[in-house]
Design an enzyme around this catalytic site. Sequence first.
Site, PDB file in Angstrom:
ATOM      1  N   LYS A  58      33.971 -20.964 -31.896  1.00 25.98           N
ATOM      2  CA  LYS A  58      32.951 -21.700 -31.312  1.00 25.98           C
ATOM      3  C   LYS A  58      32.362 -21.907 -32.180  1.00 25.98           C
ATOM      4  O   LYS A  58      31.878 -23.319 -31.663  1.00 25.98           O
ATOM      5  CB  LYS A  58      31.811 -20.270 -30.616  1.00 25.98           C
ATOM      6  CG  LYS A  58      32.384 -19.245 -28.984  1.00 25.98           C
ATOM      7  CD  LYS A  58      32.427 -20.190 -28.329  1.00 25.98           C
ATOM      8  CE  LYS A  58      33.704 -19.252 -27.076  1.00 25.98           C
ATOM      9  NZ  LYS A  58      33.869 -19.997 -25.825  1.00 25.98           N
TER      10      LYS A  58
ATOM     11  N   SER B 231      28.335 -19.416 -27.534  1.00 25.28           N
ATOM     12  CA  SER B 231      27.455 -18.336 -26.885  1.00 25.28           C
ATOM     13  C   SER B 231      26.853 -17.986 -28.054  1.00 25.28           C
ATOM     14  O   SER B 231      27.050 -19.107 -28.846  1.00 25.28           O
ATOM     15  CB  SER B 231      28.799 -17.389 -27.180  1.00 25.28           C
ATOM     16  OG  SER B 231      28.534 -15.825 -27.750  1.00 25.28           O
TER      17      SER B 231
ATOM     18  N   TYR C  54      36.032 -14.582 -33.824  1.00 27.38           N
ATOM     19  CA  TYR C  54      35.377 -15.637 -32.061  1.00 27.38           C
ATOM     20  C   TYR C  54      34.654 -16.533 -32.378  1.00 27.38           C
ATOM     21  O   TYR C  54      34.003 -17.436 -31.783  1.00 27.38           O
ATOM     22  CB  TYR C  54      35.618 -13.712 -31.336  1.00 27.38           C
ATOM     23  CG  TYR C  54      34.480 -14.676 -29.768  1.00 27.38           C
ATOM     24  CD1 TYR C  54      34.742 -15.485 -29.397  1.00 27.38           C
ATOM     25  CD2 TYR C  54      33.340 -14.102 -29.874  1.00 27.38           C
ATOM     26  CE1 TYR C  54      34.605 -15.921 -27.675  1.00 27.38           C
ATOM     27  CE2 TYR C  54      33.025 -14.509 -28.690  1.00 27.38           C
ATOM     28  CZ  TYR C  54      33.315 -15.205 -27.807  1.00 27.38           C
ATOM     29  OH  TYR C  54      32.402 -16.344 -26.446  1.00 27.38           O
TER      30      TYR C  54
HETATM   31  P1  NAD Z   1      37.250 -15.071 -18.705  1.00 23.14           P
HETATM   32  O1  NAD Z   1      38.094 -13.697 -19.823  1.00 23.14           O
HETATM   33  O2  NAD Z   1      37.074 -14.001 -17.524  1.00 23.14           O
HETATM   34  O3  NAD Z   1      37.302 -16.365 -18.783  1.00 23.14           O
HETATM   35  C1  NAD Z   1      38.158 -17.311 -19.196  1.00 23.14           C
HETATM   36  C2  NAD Z   1      38.883 -17.866 -18.591  1.00 23.14           C
HETATM   37  O4  NAD Z   1      40.241 -18.197 -19.765  1.00 23.14           O
HETATM   38  C3  NAD Z   1      40.181 -17.222 -17.644  1.00 23.14           C
HETATM   39  O5  NAD Z   1      40.621 -16.965 -16.861  1.00 23.14           O
HETATM   40  C4  NAD Z   1      41.230 -17.175 -18.799  1.00 23.14           C
HETATM   41  O6  NAD Z   1      42.981 -16.717 -18.000  1.00 23.14           O
HETATM   42  C5  NAD Z   1      41.070 -18.569 -18.832  1.00 23.14           C
HETATM   43  N1  NAD Z   1      41.671 -19.145 -20.319  1.00 23.14           N
HETATM   44  C6  NAD Z   1      41.831 -18.274 -21.331  1.00 23.14           C
HETATM   45  N2  NAD Z   1      43.214 -18.975 -22.310  1.00 23.14           N
HETATM   46  C7  NAD Z   1      43.316 -20.556 -21.691  1.00 23.14           C
HETATM   47  C8  NAD Z   1      44.329 -20.598 -21.778  1.00 23.14           C
HETATM   48  N3  NAD Z   1      44.493 -21.404 -23.504  1.00 23.14           N
HETATM   49  N4  NAD Z   1      44.494 -22.372 -20.981  1.00 23.14           N
HETATM   50  C9  NAD Z   1      44.186 -21.883 -19.794  1.00 23.14           C
HETATM   51  N5  NAD Z   1      43.312 -20.838 -19.341  1.00 23.14           N
HETATM   52  C10 NAD Z   1      43.136 -19.535 -20.182  1.00 23.14           C
HETATM   53  O7  NAD Z   1      36.428 -14.611 -19.485  1.00 23.14           O
HETATM   54  P2  NAD Z   1      34.715 -15.616 -19.344  1.00 23.14           P
HETATM   55  O8  NAD Z   1      33.470 -14.077 -18.861  1.00 23.14           O
HETATM   56  O9  NAD Z   1      33.991 -15.793 -18.040  1.00 23.14           O
HETATM   57  O10 NAD Z   1      34.443 -16.525 -20.140  1.00 23.14           O
HETATM   58  C11 NAD Z   1      34.260 -18.194 -19.709  1.00 23.14           C
HETATM   59  C12 NAD Z   1      33.938 -18.428 -21.624  1.00 23.14           C
HETATM   60  O11 NAD Z   1      32.888 -18.367 -21.518  1.00 23.14           O
HETATM   61  C13 NAD Z   1      34.548 -18.321 -22.089  1.00 23.14           C
HETATM   62  O12 NAD Z   1      35.059 -19.203 -23.128  1.00 23.14           O
HETATM   63  C14 NAD Z   1      34.008 -17.295 -23.131  1.00 23.14           C
HETATM   64  O13 NAD Z   1      34.250 -17.228 -24.506  1.00 23.14           O
HETATM   65  C15 NAD Z   1      32.923 -18.060 -23.088  1.00 23.14           C
HETATM   66  N6  NAD Z   1      31.324 -16.615 -23.366  1.00 23.14           N
HETATM   67  C16 NAD Z   1      31.801 -15.640 -22.206  1.00 23.14           C
HETATM   68  C17 NAD Z   1      30.301 -14.475 -22.570  1.00 23.14           C
HETATM   69  C18 NAD Z   1      30.404 -13.447 -21.758  1.00 23.14           C
HETATM   70  O14 NAD Z   1      29.681 -12.613 -22.365  1.00 23.14           O
HETATM   71  N7  NAD Z   1      31.057 -13.202 -21.142  1.00 23.14           N
HETATM   72  C19 NAD Z   1      29.033 -14.744 -23.676  1.00 23.14           C
HETATM   73  C20 NAD Z   1      29.040 -15.786 -24.343  1.00 23.14           C
HETATM   74  C21 NAD Z   1      30.702 -17.146 -23.927  1.00 23.14           C
HETATM   75  C1  UD1 Z   2      29.214  -8.124 -27.428  1.00 24.12           C
HETATM   76  C2  UD1 Z   2      30.023  -9.286 -28.104  1.00 24.12           C
HETATM   77  C3  UD1 Z   2      29.908 -10.393 -27.652  1.00 24.12           C
HETATM   78  C4  UD1 Z   2      29.647 -11.249 -26.693  1.00 24.12           C
HETATM   79  C5  UD1 Z   2      28.427 -10.370 -25.389  1.00 24.12           C
HETATM   80  C6  UD1 Z   2      28.713 -10.956 -24.966  1.00 24.12           C
HETATM   81  C7  UD1 Z   2      30.725  -7.167 -29.381  1.00 24.12           C
HETATM   82  C8  UD1 Z   2      31.248  -7.083 -31.151  1.00 24.12           C
HETATM   83  N1  UD1 Z   2      29.635  -8.786 -29.385  1.00 24.12           N
HETATM   84  O1  UD1 Z   2      28.178  -8.365 -27.319  1.00 24.12           O
HETATM   85  O2  UD1 Z   2      30.144 -11.334 -29.107  1.00 24.12           O
HETATM   86  O3  UD1 Z   2      29.061 -12.387 -26.799  1.00 24.12           O
HETATM   87  O4  UD1 Z   2      29.437  -8.809 -25.464  1.00 24.12           O
HETATM   88  O5  UD1 Z   2      28.553 -10.082 -23.650  1.00 24.12           O
HETATM   89  O6  UD1 Z   2      32.019  -7.108 -29.231  1.00 24.12           O
HETATM   90  N2  UD1 Z   2      26.301  -0.682 -25.265  1.00 24.12           N
HETATM   91  C9  UD1 Z   2      27.276   0.888 -25.399  1.00 24.12           C
HETATM   92  N3  UD1 Z   2      27.628   1.361 -25.352  1.00 24.12           N
HETATM   93  C10 UD1 Z   2      29.038   1.015 -23.782  1.00 24.12           C
HETATM   94  C11 UD1 Z   2      29.005  -0.233 -24.876  1.00 24.12           C
HETATM   95  C12 UD1 Z   2      27.618  -1.050 -25.576  1.00 24.12           C
HETATM   96  O7  UD1 Z   2      26.120   1.234 -25.988  1.00 24.12           O
HETATM   97  O8  UD1 Z   2      29.520   1.681 -24.354  1.00 24.12           O
HETATM   98  C13 UD1 Z   2      25.371  -1.235 -26.132  1.00 24.12           C
HETATM   99  C14 UD1 Z   2      25.694  -2.162 -27.658  1.00 24.12           C
HETATM  100  O9  UD1 Z   2      25.975  -1.164 -28.516  1.00 24.12           O
HETATM  101  C15 UD1 Z   2      24.824  -2.935 -27.504  1.00 24.12           C
HETATM  102  C16 UD1 Z   2      24.624  -3.038 -25.965  1.00 24.12           C
HETATM  103  O10 UD1 Z   2      25.218  -1.831 -24.860  1.00 24.12           O
HETATM  104  O11 UD1 Z   2      23.427  -2.662 -27.757  1.00 24.12           O
HETATM  105  C17 UD1 Z   2      25.280  -4.195 -25.397  1.00 24.12           C
HETATM  106  O12 UD1 Z   2      26.482  -4.365 -26.039  1.00 24.12           O
HETATM  107  P1  UD1 Z   2      28.365  -5.456 -25.032  1.00 24.12           P
HETATM  108  O13 UD1 Z   2      27.437  -5.509 -23.593  1.00 24.12           O
HETATM  109  O14 UD1 Z   2      28.889  -4.753 -25.676  1.00 24.12           O
HETATM  110  O15 UD1 Z   2      27.172  -6.822 -25.724  1.00 24.12           O
HETATM  111  P2  UD1 Z   2      27.535  -7.523 -27.601  1.00 24.12           P
HETATM  112  O16 UD1 Z   2      27.060  -6.521 -28.006  1.00 24.12           O
HETATM  113  O17 UD1 Z   2      25.497  -7.859 -26.940  1.00 24.12           O
END
Ligand code: NAD
Ligand code: UD1
Length: 333
Positions: free
Chosen positions: A152, A124, A148
């Site tokens: 990572k 991330s 978190y």
């Molecule tokens: P998500 O929660 O939708 O998917 C993660 C999946 O992992 C879920 O289905 C959950 O049930 C499963 N899971 C969690 N712990 C587990 C375990 N111990 N064993 C087996 N399954 C398990 O999240 P996502 O948004 O699809 O994210 C996927 C990956 O990408 C995560 O590692 C997250 O940290 C990373 N990531 C996500 C974002 C984002 O904004 N969505 C940003 C940066 C990184």
């Molecule tokens: C969040 C996570 C980050 C993760 C990322 C992935 C936090 C502090 N950080 O980041 O670790 O990797 O999601 O998608 O949770 N905002 C509003 N109103 C809202 C929600 C958000 O104004 O109700 C604004 C926030 O202030 C920010 C932007 O929208 O400026 C994006 O917010 P968000 O979607 O939560 O993502 P991140 O903060 O970038």
Amino acid sequence: MNILLTGGTGYIGSHTAVVLAQAGHKVILFDNLCNSSNEVVGRLEKIVGKKIDFAEGDVRDTALLIEVMRTHQIEAVIHFAGLKAVGQSVADPILYFANNVQGTISLLQAMQQLQIKTFIFSSSATVYGEPVYLPYDEVHPTKPINPYGDSKLQVEIILRDLAQSDAQWKIACLRYFNPVGAHDSGLIGDDPNGIPGNLMPYLSRVAAGTLKYLNVFGKDYDTRDGTGERDYIHVVDLAEGHMAALDFLNKHAGLHVVNLGTGKPASVLECVRAFEKACGKPLPIEFAPRRDGDLPIYYAKADLAKQLFGWTAQRSLDKMCESAWYFEQMHNK
Ligand code: NAD
Ligand code: UD1
């Protein structure tokens, strides 16, 4: 290839499963369903028109992983499984290290036992922490500001040492920026439980009328319009980035740390406007104080992914909002 997707029924894993299956790969989903539902499997089968294998289990169960990987003759693993709620990680850091770090160690042990050495990790942009300069490139210092992010980065360090210990490993750490949007079918998308913490799913609920208005956190940041700016990336672009990374790993060993973003930040107000265009109605907002822990602006330098993988994000902010809105409507029918 036969590819294991841990966390495969989750948001990013399910979209990646579609892209890989449509390209002719065999995907096997492995998930403990702590943040997703096995209904996703049927939806994926509907999208791709073929059977998708699913195994329910926890990545900390090394023996089960070995059995599943052996049965399906797995050749590569994409590791999405993990917990991702920043606030929860601050309240319960051990949960995050146990799940995200211990879970990865268990998976790597299973892979090592079976001599499977192609691995993609969901990292991330949160590993960078406070920007020293922008855009973040991959050599920007890493200093996460919450557990978190620490979890990572710890996995990235383990992977670095693993690649150094054995030149046969082929590893990509993909640092995602802000994945949003949904598959065009409207069958899969981002569907958080309860009140969403992230901007896009929150906007979807405001558009659907289940939430009254969006709180815009901060209006006096040093950004173009005073609201926070982020590098939003369409989840299908992100999914395609995984396939491009896998193709690259098939030809290149070693560890490769790569940003997956668009390189173009959008502000909260720009997102609101794009979502209004997508849903065809004004969306009420109220300005609220800055959210604790928020950075004013961050975005990716996206050149390395293009250089190594030949991949760049294709889909616009409008497309991200249109697909998120379509998913919301289909989902709440
Ligand atoms: P998500 O929660 O939708 O998917 C993660 C999946 O992992 C879920 O289905 C959950 O049930 C499963 N899971 C969690 N712990 C587990 C375990 N111990 N064993 C087996 N399954 C398990 O999240 P996502 O948004 O699809 O994210 C996927 C990956 O990408 C995560 O590692 C997250 O940290 C990373 N990531 C996500 C974002 C984002 O904004 N969505 C940003 C940066 C990184
Ligand atoms: C969040 C996570 C980050 C993760 C990322 C992935 C936090 C502090 N950080 O980041 O670790 O990797 O999601 O998608 O949770 N905002 C509003 N109103 C809202 C929600 C958000 O104004 O109700 C604004 C926030 O202030 C920010 C932007 O929208 O400026 C994006 O917010 P968000 O979607 O939560 O993502 P991140 O903060 O970038």
